[in-house]
Design a protein around this motif. Structure first.
Motif, short mmCIF file in Angstrom:
data_model
loop_
_atom_site.label_atom_id
_atom_site.label_comp_id
_atom_site.label_asym_id
_atom_site.label_seq_id
_atom_site.Cartn_x
_atom_site.Cartn_y
_atom_site.Cartn_z
N GLN A 136 13.01 2.89 -14.84
CA GLN A 136 11.76 2.38 -14.30
C GLN A 136 10.84 2.07 -15.46
O GLN A 136 10.56 2.94 -16.27
N GLY A 137 10.38 0.83 -15.54
CA GLY A 137 9.48 0.47 -16.63
C GLY A 137 8.12 0.00 -16.16
O GLY A 137 7.17 -0.07 -16.94
N CYS A 138 8.03 -0.38 -14.88
CA CYS A 138 6.74 -0.90 -14.40
C CYS A 138 6.56 -0.62 -12.93
O CYS A 138 5.46 -0.55 -12.43
N ASP A 139 7.67 -0.49 -12.23
CA ASP A 139 7.68 -0.17 -10.81
C ASP A 139 7.08 -1.26 -9.94
O ASP A 139 6.71 -1.02 -8.80
N GLY B 27 8.16 -4.99 -10.45
CA GLY B 27 8.82 -6.29 -10.56
C GLY B 27 8.64 -7.02 -11.87
O GLY B 27 9.16 -8.11 -12.05
N ASP B 28 7.92 -6.42 -12.83
CA ASP B 28 7.58 -7.16 -14.04
C ASP B 28 8.56 -7.01 -15.20
O ASP B 28 8.45 -7.71 -16.19
N CYS B 29 9.50 -6.04 -15.12
CA CYS B 29 10.28 -5.77 -16.33
C CYS B 29 11.79 -5.82 -16.17
O CYS B 29 12.51 -6.03 -17.13
N GLY B 30 12.30 -5.58 -14.98
CA GLY B 30 13.75 -5.68 -14.77
C GLY B 30 14.55 -4.43 -15.12
O GLY B 30 15.76 -4.41 -14.93
N CYS C 251 14.87 -1.76 -13.63
CA CYS C 251 15.42 -1.09 -12.45
C CYS C 251 16.50 -1.93 -11.76
O CYS C 251 16.88 -1.61 -10.64
N CYS D 249 13.05 -1.32 -7.65
CA CYS D 249 11.67 -0.85 -7.45
C CYS D 249 10.97 -1.64 -6.36
O CYS D 249 9.93 -1.23 -5.87
S1 FES Z 1 10.76 -1.14 -12.81
FE1 FES Z 1 10.06 -2.94 -13.74
S2 FES Z 1 10.93 -4.43 -12.44
FE2 FES Z 1 11.44 -2.62 -11.42
#
Ligand code: FES
Ligand SMILES: Cc1cc2nc3c(=O)[nH]c(=O)nc-3n(C[C@H](O)[C@H](O)[C@H](O)COP(=O)(O)OP(=O)(O)OC[C@H]3O[C@@H](n4cnc5c(N)ncnc54)[C@H](O)[C@@H]3O)c2cc1C
Ligand code: SF4
Ligand code: FES
Lengths: 173, 791, 334
Positions: free
Chosen positions: A40-43, A45-48, A50, A62
């Motif tokens: 999890q990097g942003c939760d 949709g911004d980072c991918g 997950c 996420c």
């Molecule tokens: S946690 Fe970043 S896109 Fe899902």
């Protein structure tokens, strides 16, 4: 908080897991099923980080409600290696190319890359195709270069293998 | 310090699988947020919505009354201030009397789950008295009264640090220069953006020992500060850094969450976890300082630098962080790769009501490098000298001393320039590129660790312990933090090189303060040189023991025994060999348990003899040259970076692809800062963050990143292990000015402010056009007509 | 993690079931791919008691050419990836395939549906933030928990931006939207579906769901194109969004323009159909005058606001450039 009993297939295994309706697939995978490979990097949709595959298609866990995975087949990075009998060729290539630095983006990238190669079905992907397929996955460490090298490397191997087996088929005929 | 009597380079410079990559790729490595302990509670921090306010009162009762809430802590629980730099302890784990930026922590609550902790935070009532907030460093500096002083511990108003150093008669030399280039530069704020958000877990064992797992890059400093703030003896605290998901300087000091989980675990008797949301990572920040820089540089007619005069204002945010060092670095690290005739810098760091700035990859020196390299480019144009040649003419050379009295050892800068020049086709192509296309060059240098630790002491800067066991395996214990850069693998490569074991037979255990010797952490690019040397020290002692025991049994002199390929081999009769396990068993029989420690301390003759003369001095310096090719769309202002060639002198590449990866990753990060990243607050909206998400803070994707051609240059340094120097930060610096200089080459405009956003490019183009029409400038260079069409 | 508010989820398998569920639960919301609604809920912009999921409504997943009706029918549940890759869409409506294929990122396009994209909530830098953040600017705005607008400080109307990539294209192609609600089914031109209020920018009635988008099959030769600008080439929402369509007298860029349609997104809450393009009619598409007329009209009529994160003045200037280049590119492609 009432829980729902959710049935889904995760990495080839049928699982049942209890979770409230407002929990995401990411939460359920990580904290209920202990499949911590999905990050999890942003939760939102911004980072991918997950990224998992649902019925073979890369999706963001996420932004997927756990209830949306009911009755479907979820593949996480833990399952990627299992699929290939221990270590997926992409994992091996990433290892050889040092394409994982901190490795936090890697599980998500592997799942996006695997889907690309599957769709290529033995045709070698171009550099641009690799970048396009991975463009929803951020990596902050590598500058992407070694990741692209690693994916192209596997793509090339697969193309060679496909050509060889096509050759064998032709020969047999 | 190459050890003389071994088989050279059977591992060095090769391509290696990293010791810990596969477990990360299979999803079994446990990062901090992957830890789950029985009975674990989840904590959340209530943060200030005000940029500057006094706290008149906090009512926790409604929160504590909620079912599932276990405990709450406030600033009153953490009255002892801390700070990564021992001279500037100016922050508290949670705000004591006032909050200093939007997002400052006020209350932490542990509850059964995050939903409950969030609900409890919402229930807390905080009575704030808003105060005048400052978002502009110059405005903040102008205020002297107590009321307007942002940081509660500051004794000099909003001056966080001021440094003025002069070397030689700068004004006289400027007056005597044939050409003086003056420039104003602005470096906007940027942040690290590691994909893993900060996370910490604490557990108090029945014996009372406190264990804190944290996504930190400095476990030792965290250990010290925890002891100080929690008033516990350090030996009752254990800090463990689990595998880390990127850091880049963003995790190089203690943060509120680590103190909070520890205190909450102590209060509740249960393990506590706290995971930042992405938004909180932006509030924790400690990213690159925005700097306003005024430069005057004097040159002789043939392009030699006679004088550099730099005035810099650093926007520090609410706390010091590493700011004392940053303020020095903003001047001290500029004095290579070029010889300066004379030099003066005057840097002032201001407190402002923003998330604190700190060290981001290339700490303190990326901003001045940006200014300096554009100054050089402007001089090259004014003097009609090829920009690469101008840089060559000023090369400081090897085994020399900088104007600020730092001793430079090896220096591969000229080779770096030659490599990017050749690879890019600079000589043949540059003159032929039409209007709209351009090539730009820039150079830089960086430290391989600082000569002095953050807190003064005479103990070694690094220590490593290695044990061999009779199964033929080595265990390496090191306090160093692998943050993804591959330092664990670096230790394995050195151990492998010395002991003849393949990498997979080496276990590296790192960054656990109970198990490992102290290491200062992953910052200032110190690990390869310092921890590498300590490792080499321990490993070569063991190698000697093993070789001796084998030699004794073969009845040959020790130096005939070589360790390589999991064997001990007779150099003169290669058919005679035994496997490593046998060799270790012989050695264990002779010497008892096989373990050695190694340590490293820096040479103390590298710095200047003046106040501040140690800050920025390093055992060895890396050198870099960047060459960027760009295409500028003059109608939209969009800059398309086609390719960047990078040559980096890392002394000796211990592991080839890992070094390339550092060069590529650094250059990528610089590229993002140059073109799209912006970190700041919105003064029009009460100092709210301008966009605390990975959507609004735009980091380049796969499709945005140019092709990066990394080239390794090796000028071995006598102070590095096998000659190795740093590679993790240096290759960021000059990527930014190289792009700026390429834009000038393409369309004749100077962008003295990052990021080079399309509106800024268009504004600069319009200004140039105006001056061309006014006859002040002639057209920049020929090119296809359509390239000139303007909006 | 970013927490979601608590809600229940219902997953009917028919459209009627969805409509009934929406009626049963006051304040319920539809969730399709979830890529827009879940970030918004994580920001606590709404706290619906129930989400009605479209995941099981297979009837929404069709994509067929209906020659009898002269339409291409795209179900609301069709994903953006499917649209971008569909051979018929690519052949008949290349601008739509292109627009669908550059939304967000590949992973998001695998999840996001056309129905969700058409109903995408309006966006604004002051609203697409956490609840805490909105508190830090003084307590939100008209579209969240406050009562001011930070974009137009004296405004009484929210002007958050319609940010869908596909909507301008669909309108340029004269698409109709098919809605089913408690009162039955209705079809209306997509252009009429939107109105200028960022808080509720569609005319969907309570309990109504989008079931299909209908695209009239091209009656004659034409050229269509979508141009988007965002700072990054992936992940980012559009900051500039222009859909172009020219009906031609013959299948050549040198043929006469019979009809011209330009639709612009990311202005206020409503996409804008550029008017007064008559001057361009009758001229060959390749006549530079056409590009000029169309781009000048677009520039004159469209005023980007400071609602999304990039200088409005720059975006306004660029409308002219991107529109002109869009036309030029169609000509260059033959
Ligand atoms: S946690 Fe970043 S896109 Fe899902
Ligand atoms: C990082 C990121 C980047 C993005 N970039 C872009 C971009 O560049 N361009 C772009 O256009 N979008 C972008 N999006 C937004 C979104 O992903 C897409 O618009 C997507 O198509 C939405 O579809 P969905 O099915 O996921 O919608 P959902 O999130 O499921 O729904 C969106 C809205 O539509 C309503 N809704 C959904 N289906 C129906 C229906 N059948 N009938 C009535 N109402 C319905 C929902 O109630 C909700 O209000 C981005 C999102 C993210 C997270
Ligand atoms: S346009 Fe105004 S009211 Fe609408 S979301 Fe933005 S700030 Fe709020
Ligand atoms: S390897 Fe660290 S983010 Fe990709």
């Amino acid at each position: 908080m009432s829980h729902l009993l959710l049935s889904m297939t995760v990495n080839g295994e049928a699982v049942q897991v209890a979770a409230p309706a407002h929990h995401t697939l990411l939460e359920v995978l990580r904290y209920k099923l202990d499949l911590i490979g999905t990050k999890q990097g942003c939760d939102k949709g911004d980072c991918g980080a997950c990224t998992v595959q649902i019925d073979g298609v890369p999706q963001l866990s996420c932004l997927t409600l756990a209830v949306h995975a009911v009755g479907r087949a979820v593949t996480t990075v833990e399952g990627l290696g299992q699929q290939a009998g221990g270590c997926h060729p992409l994992q091996d290539a990433f290892d050889r190319w040092n394409a994982a630095q901190c490795g936090f983006c890697t599980p998500g990238i592997l799942l996006s890359a695997e889907a690309l190669l599957r769709r290529c079905a033995g045709r070698e992907p171009t550099r641009l195709q690799v970048c396009e397929a991975l463009a929803g996955n951020l990596c902050r460490c590598t500058g992407y270069t070694k990741i692209i090298d690693a994916v192209l490397d596997v793509g090339r191997q697969m193309a060679v293998a496909a050509a060889a087996s096509a050759g064998e088929v032709a020969h047999a005929e | 310090m190459p050890s003389e009597d071994r088989e050279r380079d059977w591992q060095l410079g090769k391509v290696h699988r990293k010791v810990d990559a596969m477990e990360r790729m299979r999803g079994v490595a446990r990062y901090t947020d992957d830890l789950k302990l029985p009975g674990m509670l989840h904590a959340k921090i209530l943060r200030s919505p005000h940029a500057h306010a006094r706290i008149r009162g906090i009512d926790l009762a409604p929160a504590l009354a909620l079912p599932g809430v276990f405990a709450a802590v406030t600033g009153q629980d953490f009255k002892i201030p801390y700070g990564i730099i021992p001279w500037t302890p100016d922050e508290n784990a949670l705000a004591v009397d006032k909050v200093c930026h939007v997002g400052d922590g006020v209350v932490a609550i542990a509850a059964i789950d995050e939903d409950t902790a969030n609900a409890a935070c919402k229930a807390v009532i905080v009575d704030y008295e808003p105060l005048r907030a400052f978002f502009d460093p110059e405005e903040a500096l102008a205020v002297r009264d107590r009321e307007g002083t942002i940081n509660p511990y500051s004794r000099k108003g909003n001056v966080s640090k001021h440094v003025l150093l002069e070397f030689g008669e700068v004004d006289a030399e400027l007056a005597a220069s044939d050409l003086v280039i003056e420039g104003d530069y602005e470096f906007g704020g940027t942040t690290h953006g590691a994909i893993e958000p900060h996370c910490a877990v604490a557990l108090v064992e029945p014996s009372g020992i406190l264990t804190v797992w944290s996504a930190t890059q400095v476990s030792h400093y965290l250990h010290r500060e925890l002891a100080k703030v929690l008033e516990l003896p350090p030996h009752r605290i254990r800090v463990i850094q689990p595998p880390l998901g990127g850091a880049f300087g963003g995790k190089s000091e203690p943060f509120d969450l680590e103190f909070c989980v520890a205190k909450l675990a102590m209060k509740t008797g249960r393990p506590v976890k706290l995971l930042y949301t992405r938004e909180e990572v932006f509030y924790a920040h400690r990213g690159r300082h925005p700097m306003k820089m005024k430069y005057r540089t004097g040159f002789t007619r043939d392009g030699k630098i006679k004088a550099v005069d730099a005035r810099t204002i650093l926007d520090g945010g609410a706390y010091s962080s590493f700011g004392l060092v940053t303020t020095y670095y903003s001047g001290q690290l500029l004095c290579a790769p070029y010889a300066f005739g004379t030099y003066r810098f005057d840097s002032t760091r201001a407190y402002t009501n923003k998330p604190a700035c700190g060290p981001k990859r290339g700490h303190g020196s990326v901003q001045p490098r940006f200014a300096m390299e554009i100054q050089l480019d402007k001089a090259a144009v004014a003097l009609g000298i090829d920009p690469i040649d101008l840089r060559r003419r000023n090369d400081i050379g090897a085994n020399t001393q900088t104007i600020n009295e730092f001793r430079v050892g090896s220096n591969g800068f000229l080779e770096c320039l030659a490599r990017v020049e050749a690879a890019s086709g600079w000589r043949e192509r540059r003159a032929k590129l039409g209007y709209g296309r351009g090539l730009g060059v820039a150079g830089s240098t960086y430290i391989s660790g600082t000569n002095y630790p953050i807190y003064p002491n005479d103990m070694p800067q690094a220590g490593v312990q290695i044990c061999l066991d009779r199964s033929g395996r080595a265990r390496v214990f090191s306090g160093a933090n692998d943050i993804g850069q591959g330092s664990n693998t670096m230790l394995a490569v050195i151990t492998s090189e010395e002991l003849g074991l393949p990498i997979e037979d080496i276990r590296v255990l790192s960054a656990d303060t109970d198990l490992c010797p102290v290491d200062l952490g992953a910052y200032s690019s110190r690990i390869t040189l310092m921890v590498g040397n300590a490792c080499l020290d321990a490993a070569s002692k063991l190698r000697r023991k093993v070789c001796e025991s084998v030699a004794k049994r073969w009845k040959v002199p020790r130096d005939r025994v070589v360790l390589a390929g999991r064997m001990a081999i007779d150099r003169e009769d290669p058919d005679r060999h035994v496997d490593s396990a046998q060799a270790f068993q012989w050695a264990e029989a002779d010497h008892g348990l096989l373990g050695e420690v190694g340590s490293y301390n820096t040479p103390k003759d590298r710095h200047g003899e003046y106040r501040g003369g140690t800050i920025g001095a390093s055992p060895a310096y890396s050198f870099t040259a960047h060459l960027a090719e760009v295409e500028v769309d003059v109608e939209t202002g969009i800059v398309d970076v086609k390719k960047i060639w990078i040559a980096h002198d890392c002394g000796k590449a211990l592991s080839k692809r890992i070094v390339e990866g550092q060069i590529e990753g650094s250059t990528y990060m610089g590229f993002g800062e140059a073109l799209m990243e912006e970190h700041g607050v919105d003064p029009e909206h009460r100092g709210a963050h301008a966009g605390p998400s990975l959507l609004d803070y735009r980091m380049p994707t796969f499709l945005d990143t140019p092709e990066l051609a990394a080239m390794i240059v090796e000028a071995p340094d006598a102070n590095g292990p096998y000659g190795a120097k740093e590679a993790g930060e240096g290759p960021l610096h000059s990527s930014i000015p190289a792009i700026a200089n390429a834009i000038y080459d393409a369309v004749g405009i100077r962008l003295d402010r990052i990021p080079f956003s399309p509106p800024r490019v268009l504004a600069a183009l319009a200004e140039r056009r105006r001056r061309e029409l006014a006859g002040e400038l002639s057209p920049h260079k020929p090119g296809p007509d359509h390239a000139r069409r303007s909006a | 993690m970013l927490r979601l508010p608590q809600f229940q989820v219902e997953s009917p398998d028919t459209v009627e079931g969805v409509v009934a569920a929406l009626q049963r639960h006051a304040g319920a919301r539809v969730i399709a791919g979830g890529t827009d609604i879940l970030p918004n809920l994580k920001h606590f912009l709404d706290t619906p008691p129930v989400l009605v999921s479209l995941a099981r409504v297979t009837a929404l997943r069709g994509l067929q050419r209906d020659d009898a009706a002269g339409l291409l029918r795209i179900g609301a549940g069709v994903t953006l990836t499917q649209i971008a890759e569909d051979a018929q869409v690519r052949a008949l409506f290349p601008s739509l395939a292109h627009a669908a294929g550059i939304v967000a990122s590949p992973v998001i396009r695998n999840m996001g549906t056309l129905g969700g994209n058409v109903n995408l909530d309006t966006r604004c830098r002051y609203v697409n933030q956490s609840e805490f953040w909105r508190g830090s600017i003084g307590g939100g705005c008209l579209k969240s928990e406050g009562n001011v607008c930070h974009v137009v400080p004296k405004g009484r109307n929210c002007v958050a931006a319609m940010s869908s990539d596909n909507v301008p294209v669909l309108i340029s192609l004269d698409a109709n939207i098919v809605l089913v609600g408690p009162e039955g089914r209705r079809v209306l031109p997509l252009a009429d579906y939107f109105h200028a209020d960022g808080v509720a920018h569609t005319l969907a009635r309570p309990g109504e769901v989008t079931v299909e988008l209908q695209l009239p099959l091209p009656a004659g030769p034409r050229r269509a194109r979508y141009t988007k600008w965002s700072v990054r080439r992936s992940i980012d929402f559009p900051l500039l969004s222009v859909a172009l369509r020219f009906d031609l007298a013959a299948d050549s860029p040198h043929a006469e323009v019979l009809a011209a349609k330009v639709v612009v997104g990311v202005l206020g809450a409503k996409p804008r159909v550029v008017t007064r393009l008559d001057e361009a009619l009758g001229k060959p598409l390749s006549d530079p005058a056409v590009a000029r007329i169309v781009s000048e009209a677009t520039h004159a009529q469209c005023k980007p606001l400071d609602n999304v994160p990039y200088e409005a003045a720059y975006r306004r200037e660029m409308l002219r450039v991107y529109t002109r280049r869009g036309v030029e590119a169609m000509v260059a492609e033959g």
